[in-house]
Design a protein around this motif. Structure first.
Motif, mmCIF file in Angstrom:
data_model
loop_
_atom_site.group_PDB
_atom_site.id
_atom_site.type_symbol
_atom_site.label_atom_id
_atom_site.label_comp_id
_atom_site.label_asym_id
_atom_site.label_seq_id
_atom_site.Cartn_x
_atom_site.Cartn_y
_atom_site.Cartn_z
ATOM 1 N N ALA A 115 0.825 -1.208 0.000
ATOM 2 C CA ALA A 115 0.000 0.000 0.000
ATOM 3 C C ALA A 115 0.858 1.257 0.000
ATOM 4 N N ALA A 116 2.003 1.185 0.680
ATOM 5 C CA ALA A 116 2.894 2.360 0.722
ATOM 6 C C ALA A 116 3.370 2.737 -0.672
ATOM 7 N N VAL A 117 3.542 1.732 -1.536
ATOM 8 C CA VAL A 117 3.962 1.996 -2.911
ATOM 9 C C VAL A 117 2.774 2.453 -3.748
ATOM 10 N N ARG A 118 1.657 1.724 -3.655
ATOM 11 C CA ARG A 118 0.485 2.028 -4.484
ATOM 12 C C ARG A 118 -0.050 3.429 -4.248
ATOM 13 N N TYR A 119 -0.036 3.862 -3.000
ATOM 14 C CA TYR A 119 -0.557 5.193 -2.692
ATOM 15 C C TYR A 119 0.549 6.243 -2.588
ATOM 16 N N GLY A 120 1.723 5.807 -2.164
ATOM 17 C CA GLY A 120 2.819 6.750 -1.961
ATOM 18 C C GLY A 120 3.309 7.411 -3.230
ATOM 19 N N ILE A 121 3.192 6.705 -4.376
ATOM 20 C CA ILE A 121 3.688 7.291 -5.623
ATOM 21 C C ILE A 121 2.929 8.565 -5.988
ATOM 22 N N TRP A 122 1.656 8.668 -5.542
ATOM 23 C CA TRP A 122 0.857 9.851 -5.889
ATOM 24 C C TRP A 122 1.282 11.068 -5.082
#
Length: 221
Positions: A8-15
């Motif tokens: 989740a840190a990657v999926r949401y963090g990129i934004w």
């Protein structure tokens, strides 16, 4: 059912991360624009001269806005390239770039990773799917084996691949045309177009894989 996807840190963090990095990068270029205009050999001098002529705070606002927008575009491309895998006792579903590829249990003989790609094989040895991802090999293996699927350490047909050349005599003209179009897509770094063309080739009974910018194929059984 077991689902394997990016954290989740990657999926949401990129934004958040990509716009922030983009804004910081362009702001840094704005700060350096005065110095760059003193370097006669540096390209795009007109752009940097224009930047130095824009008054504050508008130049800073514009730099941050342009950088953040570029970061959002990068985040969207990154998100589209993420693969999510659902493995259940009766089917395997792959999700990528708003596309869903679903395969019933009896169609999937085994799975394995080939470099950055997840590959599904049919009982006849045909490739059902070959999708690029950054998912952990160990997580994928656990997902498949926990649901009763066979996981292979390597591609059992690796030795059968041969490098594609223009007008390969053993391939139909239609398949050669798809390979030609795919070569152009690869050269232009049009990754999704190349992936879609590979799916079309696979539908015609030919497996395709890449090494650097070279295409390799095997005629499936």
């Amino acid at each position: 059912m077991t689902t394997v996807q990016e954290a989740a840190a990657v999926r949401y963090g990129i934004w958040v991360l990509c716009p922030a990095v983009g804004a910081a990068a362009v702001w840094g270029l704005k700060l350096a624009s005065g110095w760059v205009t003193t370097l006669g050999w540096f390209p795009f001098q007109e752009v940097f001269e224009l930047v130095t002529d824009i008054p504050e705070p508008w130049v800073t606002i514009a730099a941050l806005g342009v950088g953040a927008a570029a970061g959002l575009v990068l985040a969207a491309l990154w998100a589209a390239d993420m693969l999510s895998v659902d493995v259940s006792p009766d089917r395997v579903a792959l999700h990528k770039d708003d596309k869903r590829f679903e395969f019933e249990r009896h169609r999937v003989e085994s799975a394995f990773t080939d470099g950055k790609h997840l590959v599904l094989l049919s009982p006849s040895g045909a490739e059902l799917a070959r999708e690029r991802s950054d998912l952990s090999r160990d997580r994928l293996e656990r997902a498949f084996t926990s649901q009763g699927y066979r996981w292979r350490a390597t591609d059992p047909f690796a030795s059968e691949f041969r490098m594609w050349v223009e007008h390969a005599p053993e391939l139909p003209a239609e398949v050669n045309a798809l390979f030609t179009a795919r070569r152009k897509a690869i050269a232009k770094y049009e990754h999704e177009e190349a992936a879609e063309l590979a799916r079309e080739i696979r539908k015609r009974g030919v497996a395709v894989r890449d090494e650097k910018k070279r295409q390799y194929y095997r005629c499936e059984r």
